[in-house]
Design an enzyme around this catalytic site. Sequence first.
Site, PDB file in Angstrom:
ATOM      1  N   ASP A 283     -12.169   7.172   8.455  1.00 18.11           N
ATOM      2  CA  ASP A 283     -12.412   5.899   7.772  1.00 18.11           C
ATOM      3  C   ASP A 283     -12.921   4.819   8.707  1.00 18.11           C
ATOM      4  OD1 ASP A 283      -9.993   5.803   9.129  1.00 18.11           O
ATOM      5  OD2 ASP A 283      -8.760   5.532   7.359  1.00 18.11           O
TER       6      ASP A 283
ATOM      7  N   ASP B  87       2.823   3.036   2.647  1.00 18.98           N
ATOM      8  CA  ASP B  87       2.722   3.214   1.190  1.00 18.98           C
ATOM      9  C   ASP B  87       2.267   4.631   0.828  1.00 18.98           C
ATOM     10  OD1 ASP B  87       0.097   3.168   1.991  1.00 18.98           O
ATOM     11  OD2 ASP B  87      -0.518   1.464   0.750  1.00 18.98           O
TER      12      ASP B  87
ATOM     13  N   HIS C 183      -0.425   6.163   2.096  1.00 15.41           N
ATOM     14  CA  HIS C 183      -1.863   6.430   2.164  1.00 15.41           C
ATOM     15  C   HIS C 183      -2.210   7.399   3.283  1.00 15.41           C
ATOM     16  CE1 HIS C 183      -2.275   2.663   4.893  1.00 15.41           C
ATOM     17  NE2 HIS C 183      -2.571   3.700   5.648  1.00 15.41           N
TER      18      HIS C 183
ATOM     19  N   GLU D 131      -5.418   4.633  -0.963  1.00 14.63           N
ATOM     20  CA  GLU D 131      -4.232   3.867  -1.322  1.00 14.63           C
ATOM     21  C   GLU D 131      -3.625   4.395  -2.633  1.00 14.63           C
ATOM     22  OE1 GLU D 131      -2.992   1.903   0.755  1.00 14.63           O
ATOM     23  OE2 GLU D 131      -4.367   0.425   1.570  1.00 14.63           O
TER      24      GLU D 131
HETATM   25  C1  F6R Z   1      -6.392   5.749  10.278  1.00 16.61           C
HETATM   26  C2  F6R Z   1      -5.924   6.063   8.946  1.00 16.61           C
HETATM   27  C3  F6R Z   1      -4.636   5.562   8.399  1.00 16.61           C
HETATM   28  C4  F6R Z   1      -3.474   5.636   9.378  1.00 16.61           C
HETATM   29  C5  F6R Z   1      -2.209   5.073   8.748  1.00 16.61           C
HETATM   30  C6  F6R Z   1      -1.055   5.064   9.705  1.00 16.61           C
HETATM   31  O1  F6R Z   1      -7.660   6.341  10.518  1.00 16.61           O
HETATM   32  O2  F6R Z   1      -6.627   6.730   8.266  1.00 16.61           O
HETATM   33  O3  F6R Z   1      -4.325   6.316   7.246  1.00 16.61           O
HETATM   34  O4  F6R Z   1      -3.279   6.956   9.772  1.00 16.61           O
HETATM   35  O5  F6R Z   1      -2.451   3.759   8.314  1.00 16.61           O
HETATM   36  O6  F6R Z   1      -1.321   4.162  10.725  1.00 16.61           O
HETATM   37  P1  F6R Z   1      -0.404   4.081  12.028  1.00 16.61           P
HETATM   38  O7  F6R Z   1      -0.605   5.360  12.764  1.00 16.61           O
HETATM   39  O8  F6R Z   1      -0.964   2.918  12.810  1.00 16.61           O
HETATM   40  O9  F6R Z   1       0.986   3.882  11.563  1.00 16.61           O
END
Ligand code: F6R
Length: 236
Positions: free
Chosen positions: A67, A136, A138, A143
């Site tokens: 992403d 959440d 994701h 989301e």
């Molecule tokens: C990042 C991504 C997100 C993260 C998620 C967890 O490329 O796709 O889904 O993996 O937000 O983020 P952290 O690791 O910072 O807790």
Amino acid sequence: MKYIVVNTYEELSNKAADLIAAQILVKPNCVLGLATGSSPVGTYQRLIADNKAGKIDFSTVTSVNLDEYVGLDGSNDQSYRYFMNDNLFDHVNIDKAKTFVPNGCAADLAAEGKAYDEMIKELGGIDLQLLGIGLDGHIGFNEPDSVFTGPTHEVKLDESTIEANARFFQSKEEVPTTAITMGMLSIMQAKKVLLIANGAKKKAIVEKAFFGPIDPQVPASILQLHPDVTVIFSEN
Ligand code: F6R
């Protein structure tokens, strides 16, 4: 599903790096699906150390990232392209021309999403997809929603995601409110999936995603249908 619980973030990072290194060993020209965020930083550090020690060779690896924020180009230090260069690509012998991140500055994001999915298909699909998980539920920036979304697409970020990611910016107001993310299709079509999560605050969502019902309100729960998933969780 393999559900591995370890004590420390270091153990988690070492195990995740071992799996990625094994993937590169068995298929040197593999396609790695990569993630940003805080979860994979330790894994990337181990991979960098192994590459420097001559134990892993990235020269024939291709990578595709999950992403990117809409409106941030690679020169912006909050963009995911910048993160990947800074945390991995600049420190290993990967060919940067074979590292792909969705273009969050594309004039036509729908066309960008379509082209990104097409490119993954032409590469032969993803051999191993590394994922983190949001509070959440994701994965990528998929989301909670009333349905699981398939293709790479533009998304509006949830308030909780904006709040969680504000720690990387000067202020919450600077966090982009939209992103482009690989959808569930590319993620689910990856041959193997490796999800890493650490910290007590992630425990509830990890348990909900992998031991609760499959529900688009918990996007990661779709991974219960994937034939080859490894989850590594550490409380610390
Ligand atoms: C990042 C991504 C997100 C993260 C998620 C967890 O490329 O796709 O889904 O993996 O937000 O983020 P952290 O690791 O910072 O807790």
